[in-house]
Motif scaffolding. Structure first.
Motif, PDB file in Angstrom:
ATOM      1  N   TYR A 112      -3.532  -7.754  -1.279  1.00  0.00           N
ATOM      2  CA  TYR A 112      -2.165  -7.768  -1.787  1.00  0.00           C
ATOM      3  C   TYR A 112      -1.510  -6.400  -1.607  1.00  0.00           C
ATOM      4  CZ  TYR A 112       1.732  -8.529  -5.024  1.00  0.00           C
ATOM      5  OH  TYR A 112       2.987  -8.635  -5.576  1.00  0.00           O
ATOM      6  N   GLN A 113      -2.268  -5.333  -1.850  1.00  0.00           N
ATOM      7  CA  GLN A 113      -1.715  -3.988  -1.716  1.00  0.00           C
ATOM      8  C   GLN A 113      -1.330  -3.696  -0.277  1.00  0.00           C
ATOM      9  OE1 GLN A 113      -4.258  -0.948  -3.295  1.00  0.00           O
ATOM     10  NE2 GLN A 113      -2.934   0.728  -2.661  1.00  0.00           N
ATOM     11  N   GLN A 118       3.036  -3.193   3.855  1.00  0.00           N
ATOM     12  CA  GLN A 118       3.728  -3.639   5.058  1.00  0.00           C
ATOM     13  C   GLN A 118       5.131  -4.141   4.731  1.00  0.00           C
ATOM     14  OE1 GLN A 118       2.673  -3.146   8.052  1.00  0.00           O
ATOM     15  NE2 GLN A 118       0.597  -2.492   7.554  1.00  0.00           N
ATOM     16  N   LEU A 119       5.243  -4.878   3.638  1.00  0.00           N
ATOM     17  CA  LEU A 119       6.545  -5.415   3.239  1.00  0.00           C
ATOM     18  C   LEU A 119       7.524  -4.290   2.910  1.00  0.00           C
ATOM     19  CD1 LEU A 119       7.164  -8.399   0.886  1.00  0.00           C
ATOM     20  CD2 LEU A 119       8.275  -6.250   0.398  1.00  0.00           C
ATOM     21  N   LEU A 120       7.077  -3.309   2.142  1.00  0.00           N
ATOM     22  CA  LEU A 120       7.961  -2.223   1.725  1.00  0.00           C
ATOM     23  C   LEU A 120       8.294  -1.290   2.885  1.00  0.00           C
ATOM     24  CD1 LEU A 120       6.196  -1.524  -1.666  1.00  0.00           C
ATOM     25  CD2 LEU A 120       8.526  -2.376  -1.403  1.00  0.00           C
ATOM     26  N   GLY A 364       6.489   6.078   5.028  1.00  0.00           N
ATOM     27  CA  GLY A 364       5.085   5.790   4.798  1.00  0.00           C
ATOM     28  C   GLY A 364       4.623   6.218   3.415  1.00  0.00           C
ATOM     29  N   LYS A 365       5.056   7.405   2.972  1.00  0.00           N
ATOM     30  CA  LYS A 365       4.658   7.884   1.646  1.00  0.00           C
ATOM     31  C   LYS A 365       5.230   6.992   0.554  1.00  0.00           C
ATOM     32  CE  LYS A 365       4.160  12.786   2.834  1.00  0.00           C
ATOM     33  NZ  LYS A 365       4.682  14.156   2.584  1.00  0.00           N
ATOM     34  N   VAL A 366       6.497   6.604   0.700  1.00  0.00           N
ATOM     35  CA  VAL A 366       7.131   5.768  -0.316  1.00  0.00           C
ATOM     36  C   VAL A 366       6.461   4.407  -0.389  1.00  0.00           C
ATOM     37  CG1 VAL A 366       9.243   4.529  -0.892  1.00  0.00           C
ATOM     38  CG2 VAL A 366       9.353   6.933  -0.246  1.00  0.00           C
ATOM     39  N   ALA A 367       6.211   3.787   0.771  1.00  0.00           N
ATOM     40  CA  ALA A 367       5.581   2.464   0.780  1.00  0.00           C
ATOM     41  C   ALA A 367       4.184   2.518   0.189  1.00  0.00           C
ATOM     42  CB  ALA A 367       5.534   1.921   2.205  1.00  0.00           C
ATOM     43  N   GLY A 368       3.419   3.556   0.514  1.00  0.00           N
ATOM     44  CA  GLY A 368       2.084   3.692  -0.045  1.00  0.00           C
ATOM     45  C   GLY A 368       2.105   3.919  -1.547  1.00  0.00           C
ATOM     46  N   TYR A 369       3.081   4.703  -2.014  1.00  0.00           N
ATOM     47  CA  TYR A 369       3.196   4.991  -3.443  1.00  0.00           C
ATOM     48  C   TYR A 369       3.527   3.721  -4.226  1.00  0.00           C
ATOM     49  CZ  TYR A 369       4.709   7.427  -7.692  1.00  0.00           C
ATOM     50  OH  TYR A 369       4.845   7.857  -8.987  1.00  0.00           O
ATOM     51  N   LEU A 370       4.480   2.943  -3.723  1.00  0.00           N
ATOM     52  CA  LEU A 370       4.871   1.723  -4.419  1.00  0.00           C
ATOM     53  C   LEU A 370       3.776   0.660  -4.355  1.00  0.00           C
ATOM     54  CD1 LEU A 370       8.627   1.343  -3.412  1.00  0.00           C
ATOM     55  CD2 LEU A 370       7.657   2.412  -5.426  1.00  0.00           C
ATOM     56  N   ILE A 449       5.253 -14.931   4.822  1.00  0.00           N
ATOM     57  CA  ILE A 449       5.185 -14.700   6.265  1.00  0.00           C
ATOM     58  C   ILE A 449       3.975 -13.845   6.613  1.00  0.00           C
ATOM     59  CG2 ILE A 449       6.355 -13.548   8.177  1.00  0.00           C
ATOM     60  CD1 ILE A 449       9.001 -14.447   6.986  1.00  0.00           C
ATOM     61  N   LEU A 450       3.698 -12.841   5.802  1.00  0.00           N
ATOM     62  CA  LEU A 450       2.531 -11.994   6.055  1.00  0.00           C
ATOM     63  C   LEU A 450       1.234 -12.784   5.903  1.00  0.00           C
ATOM     64  CD1 LEU A 450       3.653  -8.737   4.190  1.00  0.00           C
ATOM     65  CD2 LEU A 450       3.636  -9.150   6.654  1.00  0.00           C
ATOM     66  N   ARG A 451       1.161 -13.640   4.889  1.00  0.00           N
ATOM     67  CA  ARG A 451      -0.049 -14.451   4.701  1.00  0.00           C
ATOM     68  C   ARG A 451      -0.237 -15.431   5.853  1.00  0.00           C
ATOM     69  NH1 ARG A 451       1.515 -14.390  -0.934  1.00  0.00           N
ATOM     70  NH2 ARG A 451       2.701 -16.304  -0.608  1.00  0.00           N
ATOM     71  N   ASP A 452       0.858 -16.066   6.282  1.00  0.00           N
ATOM     72  CA  ASP A 452       0.751 -17.021   7.391  1.00  0.00           C
ATOM     73  C   ASP A 452       0.293 -16.323   8.669  1.00  0.00           C
ATOM     74  OD1 ASP A 452       1.548 -19.014   5.713  1.00  0.00           O
ATOM     75  OD2 ASP A 452       3.621 -19.103   6.428  1.00  0.00           O
ATOM     76  N   ALA A 453       0.801 -15.103   8.900  1.00  0.00           N
ATOM     77  CA  ALA A 453       0.385 -14.350  10.092  1.00  0.00           C
ATOM     78  C   ALA A 453      -1.092 -13.998  10.016  1.00  0.00           C
ATOM     79  CB  ALA A 453       1.227 -13.081  10.221  1.00  0.00           C
TER      80      ALA A 453
END
Length: 520
Positions: A112-113, A118-120, A364-370, A449-453
């Protein structure tokens, strides 16, 4: 080991369900971990079983399904192939539980993380169906805090000299220093000190705890937690209105947009999009971390993501967020305890930082932090439970107990009123009933969409997930005629072997990723 094997007790905790069949080894009672693992590892189809459970191998409590999987031609409806779970190892399909909480299932939370990352990040850098031009859109990283409900022990480092914040060993400031001559240094009305000179370490259990439990406003805090989603909704509206007013002041023309019904309407030329994550702090109050991106409006395609018009930029977005954080407030409905209602506002500490490709705050830093906070819940507060009811509430609520116990008690007490019953529903979350990760529709891709991929990639990697099933063929439809057969591993030995195989695979992937990064 990724899973907590102590929660799986063969022969004692096998949920019943359609198609459920107890494991032969479990019928005689408890089977030792080593014995059950040896029994599984010496079966002729052991490696086939490992491949069969691969998708759920790291899961702490997988879902087991039984039945039939059919492949149907989309055009004619003809049955092309059918695979029965009876012909598979164990006669069941193993699916991961999908729980996002790291404390419940580390493996599924890790997946999930990574999806959350990837989503963020796609909303800031493009990819996953989002145009790469979003990297040039104005964007900010915002932290919205809650107001104070009482003095708590804190750890503040004003100047960091460490190279890695995750292992920060910098010297913190004194918690709540006061001079003896300061009137606020006197003990509170309950005789508790209002001063703390300690320099708390990061793992100090006192962090987040009130200096005086009896002075703390627990009712106001749980009401604020419960009202935080509404406060966020009003804030996004205020940001949008401020940006529209700014566009009007700059003389930017409104866009004539064609609706689905064929009519034309004039809309503002800018539209903010966001992705946000809720963080439960140690003092058990919710903070919001959000990415807010400024987009333009396409005249014929409302779903298109286009840059904002020239003349409005990141400074205007920062001003809009700061204005909304300071201006948005509302009063809750009345309660017998507080007939005037509670005033809901953001705290004074609102941090707004522009995001840039080469600055201190990058995508990248923001997405990883969130993404890190997307798998957490109330664990930081010291309270972890499932939804509470009248039979178990006394185990968790105590108006004279610990900090979390008093918060649960406040939820249960206030929730006794007819118009506030939702507080009881969310007492296990200390009043907070919102989602921990949300986004606006246009910000980025979706978890589905990410799960289906990922499912499609897994089928391509393994050749076929089910027998005679075409891969990547849009003319076929896969229908699962499956029923719930149980949850959890059949034996502790199965859990041990599956989790070990999954851990080794993850380690190989991490090593390969590190080598690729070093080579680049």
């Amino acid at each position: 080991m990724a899973a907590d094997l102590t929660t799986v007790v063969p022969g004692q905790a096998h949920p019943s369900g359609p198609g459920h069949r107890p494991h032969p080894a479990a019928s005689t009672g408890f089977v030792g971990r080593d014995e059950s693992a040896f029994t599984r590892a010496t079966t002729p189809d052991y490696f086939g079983w490992l491949e069969h459970v691969k998708a759920a191998a790291g899961c702490s409590h997988p879902i087991r399904l039984s039945g039939e999987v059919a492949t149907i031609d989309r055009g004619t409806g003809q049955l092309l192939a059918a695979t029965r779970t009876e012909d598979m190892p164990d006669g069941e399909i193993y699916k991961p539980c999908g729980n996002r909480r790291h404390a419940v299932c580390p493996s599924c939370a890790h997946t999930y993380q990574r999806d959350a990352y990837q989503l963020l990040r796609a909303g800031l850098a493009g990819g996953k169906g989002i145009p790469s031009t979003v990297a040039r859109h104005p964007a900010v990283f915002v932290t919205f805090t809650a107001p104070s409900f009482g003095t708590v022990h804190t750890r503040v480092v004003k100047r960091h000299t460490c190279g890695n914040r995750r292992r920060c060993d910098c010297r913190p400031e004194p918690c709540h220093p006061r001079r003896a001559s300061d009137p606020t240094a006197a003990p509170c009305e309950h005789g508790q000190p209002s001063v703390c000179w300690a320099r708390h370490e990061d793992g100090d259990p006192r962090l987040g705890q009130p200096l005086c439990l009896d002075c703390y406003d627990y009712q106001a805090q749980v009401v604020w937690n419960h009202s935080a989603p509404e406060l966020w909704r009003r804030t996004t509206i205020a940001v949008t209105r401020h940006l529209n007013a700014r566009a009007r002041a700059l003389g930017l023309p409104w866009v004539a947009q064609l609706t689905a019904s064929g009519k034309t309407r004039r809309v503002p030329p800018v539209k903010p999009s966001f992705g946000k994550v809720a963080e439960m702090q140690r003092r058990a109050v919710v903070h919001y971390h959000a990415v807010i991106r400024l987009d333009g409006v396409h005249p014929t395609d409302p779903e298109a993501i286009v840059p904002p018009p020239a003349g409005i930029g990141v400074d205007d977005l920062v001003a809009a967020v700061e204005h909304a954080a300071a201006a948005v407030a509302f009063t809750t409905r009345p309660h017998p305890t507080n007939p005037a209602g509670w005033r809901i506002t953001w705290g004074e500490q609102v941090d707004v930082r522009p995001i840039s490709a080469d600055g201190e705050i990058t995508d990248g830093k923001v997405a990883g932090y969130l993404a890190k906070y997307a798998t957490k819940s109330t664990e930081a507060t010291g309270h972890v439970s499932r939804r509470l009811d009248g039979e178990v509430i006394d185990l968790y609520a105590n108006e004279h107990g610990t900090h979390p116990e008093r918060l649960v008690d406040a939820c249960w007490t206030l929730g006794a009123h007819r118009d506030w019953q939702q507080l009881r529903r969310w007492a296990h979350m200390l009043g907070f009933g919102g989602h921990f990760l949300t986004k606006s529709r246009r910000y980025s891709t979706t978890f589905r969409i990410l799960r289906d991929a990922r499912i499609l990639w897994r089928r391509t990697e393994t050749g076929h997930e089910y027998a005679d099933q075409p891969d990547g063929d849009d003319t076929t439809l896969i229908v699962g005629l499956l029923t719930y057969a149980g949850s959890g591993w059949r034996t502790t030995g199965d859990a041990l072997l599956a989790n070990t195989a999954a851990a080794m695979a993850r380690e190989r992937h991490e090593i390969a990723r590190e080598e690729m990064t070093a080579a680049a």
